[in-house]
Design a protein around this motif. Structure first.
Motif, PDB file in Angstrom:
ATOM      1  N   LEU A  27       0.827  -1.208   0.000  1.00 38.89           N
ATOM      2  CA  LEU A  27       0.000   0.000   0.000  1.00 38.89           C
ATOM      3  C   LEU A  27       0.862   1.261   0.000  1.00 38.89           C
ATOM      4  CD1 LEU A  27      -2.781  -1.100   2.502  1.00 38.89           C
ATOM      5  CD2 LEU A  27      -3.052  -0.702   0.042  1.00 38.89           C
ATOM      6  N   GLY A  31       0.952   4.068  -2.926  1.00 41.94           N
ATOM      7  CA  GLY A  31       0.759   5.477  -2.644  1.00 41.94           C
ATOM      8  C   GLY A  31       1.841   6.314  -3.286  1.00 41.94           C
ATOM      9  N   SER A  56      -6.153   0.727  -4.436  1.00 41.42           N
ATOM     10  CA  SER A  56      -4.877   1.391  -4.692  1.00 41.42           C
ATOM     11  C   SER A  56      -4.325   1.032  -6.070  1.00 41.42           C
ATOM     12  CB  SER A  56      -3.868   1.035  -3.603  1.00 41.42           C
ATOM     13  OG  SER A  56      -4.266   1.555  -2.354  1.00 41.42           O
TER      14      SER A  56
END
Length: 208
Positions: A27, A31, A56
């Motif tokens: 994650l 990002g 995501s």
């Protein structure tokens, strides 16, 4: 040397991860991908049901990265991870190239140890994540599935980074799985046809 080992040049291990740490590392990398330009992103999975990772991956695809997920074919359509089919369908509908893969035919391995088996194929059991661009790569490799249930398992993962040749080696390894895999939508259509055909066959037998 061992013909089943591929040397990775210039790859550095950044750290070890627990199950939760493995998923969190992915994650965090995604990002970064959403804020630092365009990447080639590949996720390999056996089972998958995490909405946070799915969302995501979708966000990265919408921002221009080439995002591919390769998952075990049998578990995608016939497995016990109940949330997996709808999660993959969501990704496939929103810009992620979702693909499915089987392992090799097992006959020769069983014959080599004096046993026999017919009609069995291996699985796509690798779990890994790769971000690559311009001879720079970051990867997460390990035992953890991309599922909620796996978060409470005793798992081990590693986070690695690589430049130049090492980055290319990682891309080549992950890319091999992509090249061997098939399109999820085609496989999903075939799976639906098999289910309908099977149901029709049972109905016909019952009616006789």
């Amino acid at each position: 040397g061992n013909p089943f080992v591929v040397a990775l040049r210039g790859v550095h291990v950044n750290g070890l991860c627990t199950a939760r740490g493995t998923q969190r590392a992915v994650l965090e990398m995604l990002g970064r991908a959403c804020h630092e330009g365009i990447w080639i992103i590949i996720l390999l999975g056996f089972t998958f049901d995490r909405d946070d990772i799915a969302d995501s991956l979708i966000d990265a695809a919408k921002k221009g990265s080439a995002v591919t997920g390769v998952f075990d074919k049998k578990n995608t359509f016939y497995g016990q991870t109940t949330h997996m089919p709808e999660t993959l369908a969501k990704m496939a509908a929103q810009g992620v190239a979702v693909r499915v893969l089987e392992g090799d035919v097992s006959t020769s391995e069983y014959e080599a140890v004096g046993r026999s088996i017919v009609g069995f194929r291996g699985l796509q059991h690798a779990k890994g994540f790769l971000m690559y661009r311009r001879e720079e790569a970051y990867a997460v490799l390990g035992s953890c599935n991309w599922t909620t249930a796996s978060r409470v398992n005793s798992e081990l993962g590693i986070v690695v980074r690589a430049k130049a040749e090492g980055a290319s080696d990682l891309l080549r390894w992950f890319g091999t799985a992509v090249l061997r895999s098939g399109d999820y939508k085609d496989a999903a259509h075939a799976a639906r046809l098999r289910k309908v055909s099977s149901a029709a066959g049972r109905s016909s037998s019952t009616g006789r």
